[in-house]
Scaffold this motif. Structure first.
Motif, short mmCIF file in Angstrom:
data_model
loop_
_atom_site.label_atom_id
_atom_site.label_comp_id
_atom_site.label_asym_id
_atom_site.label_seq_id
_atom_site.Cartn_x
_atom_site.Cartn_y
_atom_site.Cartn_z
N ARG A 1 0.84 -1.19 0.00
CA ARG A 1 0.00 0.00 0.00
C ARG A 1 0.88 1.25 0.00
NH1 ARG A 1 -3.27 -0.10 5.66
NH2 ARG A 1 -3.80 1.97 4.89
N SER A 2 0.68 2.09 -1.00
CA SER A 2 1.51 3.28 -1.15
C SER A 2 1.11 4.40 -0.20
CB SER A 2 1.44 3.78 -2.60
OG SER A 2 0.09 4.07 -2.96
N ASP A 3 -0.06 4.26 0.45
CA ASP A 3 -0.50 5.32 1.37
C ASP A 3 0.07 5.17 2.77
OD1 ASP A 3 -2.00 2.96 1.78
OD2 ASP A 3 -3.60 4.08 2.75
N LEU A 4 0.85 4.11 2.99
CA LEU A 4 1.41 3.87 4.32
C LEU A 4 2.86 3.43 4.16
CD1 LEU A 4 0.86 3.72 7.38
CD2 LEU A 4 0.20 1.33 7.05
N ARG A 5 3.78 4.25 4.65
CA ARG A 5 5.20 3.97 4.52
C ARG A 5 5.76 3.39 5.82
NH1 ARG A 5 7.90 3.85 -0.14
NH2 ARG A 5 9.74 4.84 0.80
N THR A 6 6.78 2.57 5.67
CA THR A 6 7.53 2.05 6.80
C THR A 6 8.99 2.43 6.58
OG1 THR A 6 8.24 -0.07 5.84
CG2 THR A 6 5.98 0.05 6.70
N PRO A 7 9.86 2.18 7.56
CA PRO A 7 11.29 2.46 7.33
C PRO A 7 11.88 1.67 6.17
CG PRO A 7 10.85 2.17 9.68
CD PRO A 7 9.60 1.79 8.96
N TRP A 8 11.15 0.65 5.70
CA TRP A 8 11.68 -0.20 4.63
C TRP A 8 10.95 0.01 3.30
CZ3 TRP A 8 9.56 -2.12 9.24
CH2 TRP A 8 10.49 -2.31 10.27
N GLY A 9 10.07 1.02 3.23
CA GLY A 9 9.33 1.27 2.00
C GLY A 9 7.83 1.14 2.21
N ASP A 10 7.08 0.93 1.11
CA ASP A 10 5.63 0.80 1.21
C ASP A 10 5.26 -0.35 2.14
OD1 ASP A 10 5.34 2.88 -0.55
OD2 ASP A 10 4.82 1.62 -2.28
N ALA A 11 4.24 -0.11 2.96
CA ALA A 11 3.80 -1.13 3.91
C ALA A 11 3.13 -2.29 3.19
CB ALA A 11 2.83 -0.52 4.92
N ILE A 12 3.18 -3.45 3.79
CA ILE A 12 2.43 -4.60 3.30
C ILE A 12 0.96 -4.37 3.60
CG2 ILE A 12 2.05 -7.07 3.69
CD1 ILE A 12 5.10 -7.28 4.14
N ASP A 13 0.10 -4.72 2.63
CA ASP A 13 -1.32 -4.40 2.76
C ASP A 13 -2.08 -5.57 3.39
OD1 ASP A 13 -3.82 -3.37 2.65
OD2 ASP A 13 -3.80 -2.91 0.50
N PHE A 14 -2.17 -5.53 4.70
CA PHE A 14 -2.88 -6.59 5.41
C PHE A 14 -4.40 -6.43 5.35
CE2 PHE A 14 1.36 -7.02 7.20
CZ PHE A 14 1.51 -8.40 7.23
N ARG A 15 -4.88 -5.47 4.58
CA ARG A 15 -6.33 -5.40 4.33
C ARG A 15 -6.75 -6.44 3.30
NH1 ARG A 15 -6.36 0.82 2.64
NH2 ARG A 15 -4.78 -0.15 1.28
N GLN A 16 -5.79 -6.97 2.54
CA GLN A 16 -6.07 -7.94 1.49
C GLN A 16 -6.11 -9.35 2.09
OE1 GLN A 16 -6.69 -6.97 -1.60
NE2 GLN A 16 -6.13 -4.82 -1.28
N ALA A 17 -7.19 -10.08 1.80
CA ALA A 17 -7.33 -11.44 2.35
C ALA A 17 -6.20 -12.35 1.89
CB ALA A 17 -8.69 -12.02 1.94
N SER A 18 -5.77 -12.22 0.64
CA SER A 18 -4.71 -13.08 0.14
C SER A 18 -3.38 -12.78 0.82
CB SER A 18 -4.57 -12.90 -1.38
OG SER A 18 -5.72 -13.36 -2.05
N ARG B 1 -0.20 -2.92 9.77
CA ARG B 1 -1.50 -2.25 9.80
C ARG B 1 -2.44 -2.92 8.80
NH1 ARG B 1 0.47 -0.63 13.64
NH2 ARG B 1 0.73 1.48 14.44
N PRO B 2 -3.70 -3.15 9.23
CA PRO B 2 -4.25 -2.90 10.55
C PRO B 2 -3.75 -3.92 11.56
CG PRO B 2 -5.89 -3.99 9.19
CD PRO B 2 -4.72 -3.72 8.30
N ALA B 3 -3.69 -3.47 12.82
CA ALA B 3 -3.18 -4.34 13.87
C ALA B 3 -4.10 -5.52 14.14
CB ALA B 3 -2.97 -3.53 15.14
N SER B 4 -5.32 -5.47 13.64
CA SER B 4 -6.24 -6.60 13.81
C SER B 4 -5.69 -7.87 13.18
CB SER B 4 -7.61 -6.27 13.22
OG SER B 4 -7.49 -5.96 11.84
N PHE B 5 -4.77 -7.72 12.22
CA PHE B 5 -4.15 -8.92 11.65
C PHE B 5 -3.46 -9.75 12.73
CE2 PHE B 5 -0.11 -10.84 10.28
CZ PHE B 5 -0.62 -11.88 9.51
N LEU B 6 -2.85 -9.09 13.70
CA LEU B 6 -2.16 -9.82 14.76
C LEU B 6 -3.12 -10.70 15.54
CD1 LEU B 6 0.14 -6.95 16.10
CD2 LEU B 6 0.78 -8.83 14.58
N LEU B 7 -4.34 -10.22 15.73
CA LEU B 7 -5.34 -11.02 16.44
C LEU B 7 -5.76 -12.22 15.60
CD1 LEU B 7 -7.53 -8.13 17.90
CD2 LEU B 7 -5.68 -9.38 19.02
N GLN B 8 -5.98 -11.99 14.30
CA GLN B 8 -6.37 -13.09 13.42
C GLN B 8 -5.26 -14.14 13.36
OE1 GLN B 8 -7.22 -11.97 9.37
NE2 GLN B 8 -7.62 -14.08 8.72
#
Length: 580
Positions: free
Chosen positions: A211-228, A258-265
């Motif tokens: 996801r290009s709307d969320l950056r991390t120190p390593w680049g674009d964040a992984i999009d955990f909104r995607q089921a796959s 992000r979202p942190a709900s992935f950690l719960l799942q």
């Protein structure tokens, strides 16, 4: 559970099913040797096919004319850009099927880097040494396939495939099997917050992985909104726990997820899938100090607050992440020992509130350490703490970690007082190598002593083979090393005698400042007894006794006087008071 959308899975009928999530691809083909076959789109961006391939078959995916490895490859033929290899997950014959793990309160952890020790087989050969030192668990730094032959492991791009330069999947399973035979747990560090900067083909055919709307120190964040995407990482965790029989996972930098709900799942699926009766431990690295995740669904969190406060107290260093602990390290260490985190909603030096109240958590919800790969390797010259402070203070601090009711973690070689540096190392080439080298050196431009470019140029090049070779632990068999091994083993025996049998249901009773650089902390153990530690990092002797019927515990080769109420400089003392 539905079939995953990633990887090569051997089927009961002798075929192999290949799947790839490639939502941006027009045409996806499977390449096995000279054979090229079509993969059909089956919905939701997934492409699949079945063939008569077998374990050991090398393959690639051809996506819109470009050949790429399987992002869920179980093994690589060569490096990250080589062919992927079909692996039979049931092909290894386990020798210790009855292993159920060990309860968390028994954990004493040694963090190790597989490459620096010579690979999976070399690590397996060292297991008896760690067992004899008193460890009950080893924690492997990440082993997922990364570019080149050497890396810390946090730049991996194929997280399902054990690094080929370390050995085969079967050799890793043999390591785990051998550890279980000795009563050792094996924990694995996994990186679910980013992929490395080289060898990652996912943006080409699955840009929605990021996801290009969320950056991390390593680049674009992984999009955990995607089921796959969620499925990719959940299945990875299950692979390590069920197929490789790891006893637990340490999740790197989950504050970047992000979202942190992935950690719960993730935790929920793991708890549901792991067979009843097995001890499986999930440990977090979490800058947010989110106490709500502890001790369920997650077992524990690395206590960076404890390390940072202790390091500043011992060394006086105050730059980088130590800046948040520069003003009141003793006060913050008292809070850590008495309540869990130092930052429980307090503002850091930038005015940002961090953390949540943790006083109600058991001490075993925290992993305490004097150093780990981060704090050593992220120094310009990779010095271990033993090279920064005098030996007496190092021993006192080691004893504090070893005898604290929090779960102790040590870095490979600590048990013999290893002074070999541990550098940051990679194996990049050309432009990326220059960027990593220069970026690494420029990180320290604002640090005292490194404003001069010539001084920064002396920082070892991460890509040089010599940097990696210099990071291999050495001097393990000197007279001093052997004496330190015996002393470390004595600490472990004290922990097993006084703490471990009663750590379950223990709780902190608070901590107090005794002097300018001294403190005392108390815990009520599960059997009702009280455990007290007094730590003096200062220059002056102090008088202290916890009162009651507490008996001072004999610490072999500790700095003690005949007066059992005297706490000498650079020392740790322990008392055990039986339950009423």
């Amino acid at each position: 559970m539905a079939r995953a959308c990633w990887g090569a899975a051997p089927l009961s009928d002798g075929h192999v099913e290949f799947r790839l999530w490639a939502p941006a691809a027009g045409e996806v083909m499977l390449v096995t040797g000279n054979d090229v076959g079509s993969m059909r789109a089956i919905g939701h961006g997934v492409h699949a096919c079945r063939t008569d391939a077998r374990a050991g078959t090398a393959y690639r995916f051809r996506v819109d004319g470009v050949e790429v490895p399987d992002p869920a490859s179980r093994a690589q033929q060569g490096d990250v850009d080589g062919p992927s290899v079909v692996v039979d997950p049931q092909g290894y014959r386990w020798q210790h099927d009855d292993w159920q793990g060990r309860p968390w309160h028994e954990a004493v952890i040694c963090e190790v880097h597989v490459g620096a020790l010579g690979g999976f087989d070399a690590v397996r050969q060292r297991l008896p040494e760690w067992r004899d030192a008193g460890y009950t668990a080893i924690e492997l730094m990440p082993v997922g396939e990364f570019p080149g032959q050497r890396n810390w492991g946090y730049d991996g791009v194929l997280p399902y495939a054990p690094e080929a330069s370390y050995g085969t999947p079967e050799q890793l399973k043999a390591l785990v099997d051998a550890a279980h035979a000795l009563g050792l747990m094996v924990l694995l560090d996994v990186v679910y917050n980013h992929l490395g900067p080289s060898g990652n083909a996912l943006p080409r055919y699955a840009p929605r992985f990021f996801r290009s709307d969320l950056r991390t120190p390593w680049g674009d964040a992984i999009d955990f909104r995607q089921a796959s995407v969620r499925r990719f990482y959940i299945d990875n965790a299950l692979m390590w726990l069920l197929e490789y029989r790891m006893d637990g996972l340490r999740l790197d930098a989950v504050h970047a997820i992000r979202p942190a709900s992935f950690l719960l799942q993730l935790a929920d699926e793991i708890r549901c899938r792991v067979p009843s009766g097995r001890h499986v431990h999930l440990v977090l690295e979490n800058e947010n100090n989110d106490a709500r995740l502890l001790p369920a669904p997650y077992t524990a969190q690395w206590n960076d607050d404890g390390h940072n406060a202790l390091h500043v107290l011992l060394t006086g260093e105050h730059e980088g992440y130590y800046a948040h602990f520069a003003r009141r390290p003793l006060t913050q260490l008292v809070r850590v020992l008495g309540e869990g985190f130092a930052f429980q909603g307090q503002r850091d030096r930038h005015g940002r509130r961090r953390g949540q109240p943790s006083g109600g958590l058991p001490p075993t919800a925290f992993v305490l350490f004097l150093q780990n790969h981060d704090q050593i390797g992220n120094r310009p010259f990779g010095e271990r703490l033993i090279a920064l402070i005098d030996r007496d203070r190092w021993r006192a601090a080691m004893a504090l970690v070893a005898l604290c009711p929090m779960v102790p973690l040590f870095f490979m070689g600590d048990e013999w007082g290893c002074a070999t540096p541990f550098y940051y190392f990679t194996d990049y080439h050309d432009e990326l190598a220059a960027m990593v080298r220069d970026g690494r050196r420029n990180e320290f431009a604002a640090f005292s002593g490194f404003a001069d470019p010539e001084r920064r140029a002396a920082i070892p090049d991460p890509n040089a083979l010599s940097t990696f070779e210099a990071s291999r632990p050495a001097d393990a068999h000197t007279v001093d090393a052997q004496a330190t091994r015996r002393w470390f083993r004595h600490l472990m025996e004290l922990r097993m005698q006084h703490l471990v049998p009663a750590l379950a249901d223990s709780r902190a009773l608070g901590a107090d400042i005794l002097g300018a650089r001294a403190l005392a902390a108390r815990w009520r153990l599960g059997d009702g007894s009280v455990w007290t530690l007094a730590f003096n990092a200062g220059e002056q002797a102090l008088r202290f006794h916890p009162g009651g019927s507490a008996t001072r515990v004999h610490l072999e080769a500790a700095r003690v006087s005949e007066d059992t109420e005297t706490l000498p400089p650079a020392s740790l003392a322990a008392w055990h008071e039986p339950s009423p």
